[in-house]
Write an enzyme that holds these catalytic residues in place. Structure first.
Site, PDB file in Angstrom:
ATOM      1  N   LEU A 523       0.871  -1.124   0.001  1.00 35.15           N
ATOM      2  CA  LEU A 523      -0.046   0.137   0.004  1.00 35.15           C
ATOM      3  C   LEU A 523       0.959   1.213  -0.167  1.00 35.15           C
ATOM      4  CD1 LEU A 523      -2.731   1.382   0.433  1.00 35.15           C
ATOM      5  CD2 LEU A 523      -2.593   1.291   2.956  1.00 35.15           C
ATOM      6  N   SER A 524       1.023   2.059  -0.949  1.00 37.20           N
ATOM      7  CA  SER A 524       1.811   2.891  -1.179  1.00 37.20           C
ATOM      8  C   SER A 524       1.746   4.078  -0.100  1.00 37.20           C
ATOM      9  CB  SER A 524       1.651   3.712  -2.546  1.00 37.20           C
ATOM     10  OG  SER A 524       1.877   2.823  -3.751  1.00 37.20           O
ATOM     11  N   ALA A 525       2.586   4.954   0.126  1.00 37.10           N
ATOM     12  CA  ALA A 525       2.537   5.942   0.975  1.00 37.10           C
ATOM     13  C   ALA A 525       1.615   6.912   0.719  1.00 37.10           C
ATOM     14  CB  ALA A 525       3.916   6.806   1.312  1.00 37.10           C
TER      15      ALA A 525
END
Length: 861
Positions: A523-525
């Site tokens: 889950l990307s920043a």
């Protein structure tokens, strides 16, 4: 001339001081080893304090050395009990190499005693008066073998590195990168680190890529000067009688507290009592990490003067407070049952002063119940550019160079005291055993993470609101993206992660790794996701294809396109697809289509798309993406260019694409038919090159020979700039550019400079000579770029590299200067699209033309 009586008096005073120091350190939990006690009994402390009497020199107290022109204390000989504690923390052995940052002479002589004749001590200070004094005192005491250096401690002293121990004897707000780089493998830093206004002497041991605490002790030191100096924010109330001091943030709107002291205070009491002699060092640190808006409070009132603030009945001042919007409260005490006992409470001022006072009381109760008398917190320090592995029950403090993770031991392990859960907001809530953890949030005061314990479903809403507030004005620039991200329950897409990790704005959450531990899906920043969504400029009714599915980003896009739009998300990993479908349904976004497919071919069934959002590192732009994009559509893609990745927003431009914006980013690499790896050439163990194209042959043997030749250093007078933009300029302005990487071990031994740790653009000559960029400070807040070169043509490649640096500084020292065009293979490059002062990068399916138009930007020289 000293008489025999003077010498005997000094010995007696020294023995008495050492006995007192040993007793005090044992009380603190730092019993003196034999060698440390022997060093204290041997070194003549009075010779390092000739301005005061022997009695003052041997008192268990500081000795003033120098004050600033304003009267502030800027140099001291520290109290001997604190010095002893730090020496115990350091665990110094004979033969070690030690660097002391903050020189007075006496502490260096103690270090010299401990390392013995086979070791080496270097002591440094930024103040020439202090180092001159230290040299004289060391020589007078017989320790002239200690090396005394006048330099800014922020940069360490590379000439004598690596060091087994680095002893910092000034109050430091952060840990400079140079200290980590100059520390030997398995080495230790002992540092008085300031965290939210609270200072602790930490013994930090180097463990792989970060530092882990071995012990902590209460201390106080004069503050660091020079480049590492950190100024606090002070807001004064009631004239100058009351001040609120913020260590790593400030009030969003200080004016809201104007006149707040005119009202009557509201008191709250905890029922937690303490005897006056009882130490409780972890309480202020717990409050600092647990309370949003934590600060120090100062009161200046002489005699019977009324400071305009309630004074505790207990007669003891605790300078800790918390501010919330237009109100604040501070820790206070009152007499309690039992001789010499006081009860902790809080006084609050302002419309919500009672609520803030109650929040302080609740955290006192949590400390009493879970951590009082326990082992204390653990500290881990991570480089700012390194992904942080946040331990359970922890908070994260973001500084300039590092992130400090403070983790508190599980309550059941550290304390057997049983107590009812504290009342929160006027009511008692039961504990949730599944979420019995420390939960961070962000707030208006600049705190990246602060803790709140034992909250239920309201936590997610509060954390989400705080996340969006922190991103607003930076990554989030539109109301539409702010509203979408404030609506989607991010934590439902990573149920295995703690709430604080799900809502930490600047950190990705790994989901799946391969057998070698490399991340395959994450889950990307939130910061990066918000930036790309702003680049995309999505409006209601659009059709959007997301490539790389985790569910959350697709849900935010669904909020943006609304009920009249449509979102399709694809991924090559069937597990990830099933996971995304499940969590989208749980969060109420089952209208998003999630498809198992290879992203290289897009998804023709849902085409055409107004927007294609790519959330994996892509080496190229496949023809299918162009074919499935509408005539006025936009692709936002993390495109790899010469080994570095930029998130580029491309719009249609004839047969190809032209950039509208771009920014530095990092994603997991694309899998499937579109996967491509950079070429990697090893020059030496721990030193290698990465490059994207293979059109130019590289003589590895010549490079290896050049690496081991003497370096040439040059400073062409070009201003330093943040690496991301300059990096792109350098890599796209010469076909002989690659990225040079070096391991910490090679950097520590001096084979390669620290600039190559994360990859530095390197210019390679035909004969194997090469040059890469370094930097140095040339003013209080100004840096310049330099060049290091190796090989027979070092002078030539240095001149070439220096010319590029000067051209950048004079013409392009600003963000967004490049124009990036993508031309598919079947389309010829029009003359007007030929790169100007740039380069043409060949790809599998086409070419990327990076040009740098002439600009009248401010010269940076």
């Amino acid at each position: 001339m000293a008489t025999d009586n003077d010498v005997q008096d000094a010995v007696a005073l020294r023995d008495a001081m050492t006995t007192a120091v040993a007793a005090r350190c044992a009380e603190w939990g730092f019993p003196l080893p034999v060698q440390v006690e022997a060093a204290f009994r041997r070194v003549p402390r009075h010779l390092f304090a000739p301005e005061v009497s022997p009695e003052a020199a041997y008192a268990v107290d500081i000795v003033e050395v120098k004050r600033s022109e304003h009267g502030a204390l800027i140099s001291t000989m520290s109290a001997p009990d604190i010095q002893a504690m730090q020496l115990v923390q350091a665990d110094i052995s004979p033969g070690m190499r030690v660097l002391e940052i903050g020189s007075g002479g006496y502490f260096a002589s103690l270090l010299s005693e401990l390392v013995g004749p086979t070791g080496q001590v270097t002591t440094m200070d930024i103040d020439a008066d202090v180092t001159s004094r230290a040299r004289d005192c060391l020589a007078a005491a017989g320790y002239s073998q200690v090396r005394v250096v006048t330099a800014d401690g922020e940069y360490g002293w590379e000439a004598n590195a690596p060091y087994d121990r680095i002893m910092v004897t000034v109050g430091a707000w952060d840990i400079a990168p140079a200290w980590r780089h100059q520390l030997a493998k398995g080495g230790r830093i002992v540092i008085p680190l300031r965290m939210k206004g609270i200072t602790r002497s930490l013994a930090l041991e180097r463990t792989n890529d970060h530092l882990v605490s071995l012990s902590q002790g209460v201390c106080g030191f004069v503050r660091m000067q020079g480049a590492g100096q950190h100024d606090e924010h002070l807001w004064l109330l009631n004239g100058e009688k009351v001040g609120l001091r913020f260590d790593d943030g400030n009030l969003a709107d200080p004016g809201k507290l104007d006149g707040v002291l005119a009202g009557k205070p509201t008191a709250a009491w905890s029922g937690v009592t303490v005897a006056r002699p009882e130490p409780f060092p972890d309480l202020p640190l717990w409050m600092a990490t647990a309370l949003p808006g934590f600060c120090n409070i100062t009161v200046k009132a002489s005699g019977d003067e009324d400071p305009g603030i309630a004074v505790e009945q207990g007669g003891r001042w605790f300078p800790f407070a918390a501010v919330e919007d237009d109100s604040f409260a501070y820790l206070s005490v009152r007499p309690a049952a039992g001789e010499g006992r006081v009860e902790f409470g809080a006084h609050g001022y302002g419309p919500r002063g009672g609520e803030v006072a109650q929040a302080i009381v609740e955290q006192v109760q949590v400390w009493d119940r879970d951590y009082r008398g326990g082992a204390g917190p653990q500290f881990e320090v991570w480089p700012i550019d390194h992904p942080v592995e946040v331990p359970p029950n922890s908070v994260l403090i973001t500084k300039q160079h590092t992130r400090v993770a403070i983790s508190w031991p599980d309550a059941e392990r550290c304390c057997s005291r049983a107590a009812a859960p504290p009342a929160i907001g006027g009511r008692t809530r039961p504990r949730d055993p599944a979420r019995n953890s420390t939960r961070p949030t962000t707030n208006q005061y600049g705190d990246h993470m602060t803790t709140v314990r034992d909250r239920d479903v309201d936590d997610a809403d509060q954390l989400r609101t705080a996340m969006v507030a922190e991103l607003r004005g930076d990554a989030i620039t539109s109301d539409a993206v702010a509203k979408a991200m404030a609506t989607v329950p991010r934590h439902l897409f990573v149920p295995e992660a703690p709430l604080e990790q799900a809502y930490e704005p600047n950190t990705a959450v790994p989901i799946k790794r391969d057998s070698d531990g490399l991340t395959l899906s994450s889950l990307s920043a939130a910061h990066l996701q918000a930036t790309m969504l702003e680049q995309a400029e999505i409006t209601p009714g659009m059709r959007v294809l997301e490539i790389g599915s985790m569910g959350y980003n697709a849900a935010v896009i669904a909020e943006l396109v609304g009920p009249t739009g449509h979102v399709t998300s694809i991924d090559i990993d069937r597990e990830i697809v099933e996971r995304a479908r499940t969590y989208l349904a749980d969060a109420g976004y089952d209208r998003v289509d999630v498809v198992h497919a290879d992203a290289e071919y897009g998804l023709p069934a849902g085409a055409p798309y107004d927007r294609i959002i790519v959330t994996v590192d892509s080496p190229d732009i496949p023809p299918a993406w162009l074919e499935q994009l509408t005539g006025n559509g936009r692709i936002v893609v993390p495109l790899r260019l010469k080994g570095v990745t930029r998130s580029i927003a491309f719009d249609r431009d004839g047969a190809g694409l032209v950039s509208r914006s771009y920014c530095l980013c990092r994603f997991v690499p694309m899998q499937g038919d579109g996967a491509r790896s950079n070429q990697r050439l090893t020059i030496n163990t721990g030193v290698y090159l990465t490059m994207e194209d293979t059109e130019h042959s590289i003589d590895v043997t010549a490079l290896r020979q050049a690496l081991h030749s003497p370096p040439m250093e040059s400073w062409p007078g070009a201003a330093f700039d943040l690496p991301d933009e300059l990096e792109l300029f350098l890599l796209t302005n010469s076909p002989r550019m690659a990225l040079l990487h070096a391991s910490p071990e090679r950097i520590e031994e001096g084979l390669v400079r620290a600039a190559a740790r994360l990859g530095a653009p390197v210019l390679i000559g035909d004969d194997g000579s090469f040059a890469y960029r370094i930097k140095r400070q040339r003013g209080s807040d100004d840096f310049e770029s330099g060049v290091i070169a190796h090989g027979p043509s070092a002078e030539y490649v240095t001149a070439q590299y220096g010319q590029l640096l000067r051209r950048w500084a004079e013409q392009y020292r600003r963000r967004g200067a490049a124009c990036i065009r993508y031309l598919p293979a079947q389309a010829a490059t029009p003359p007007e699209h030929e790169p100007q002062q740039g380069g043409l990068l060949r790809k599998r399916h086409g070419s990327v033309a990076v040009s740098w138009p002439q600009t009248s930007g401010t010269p940076g020289r």
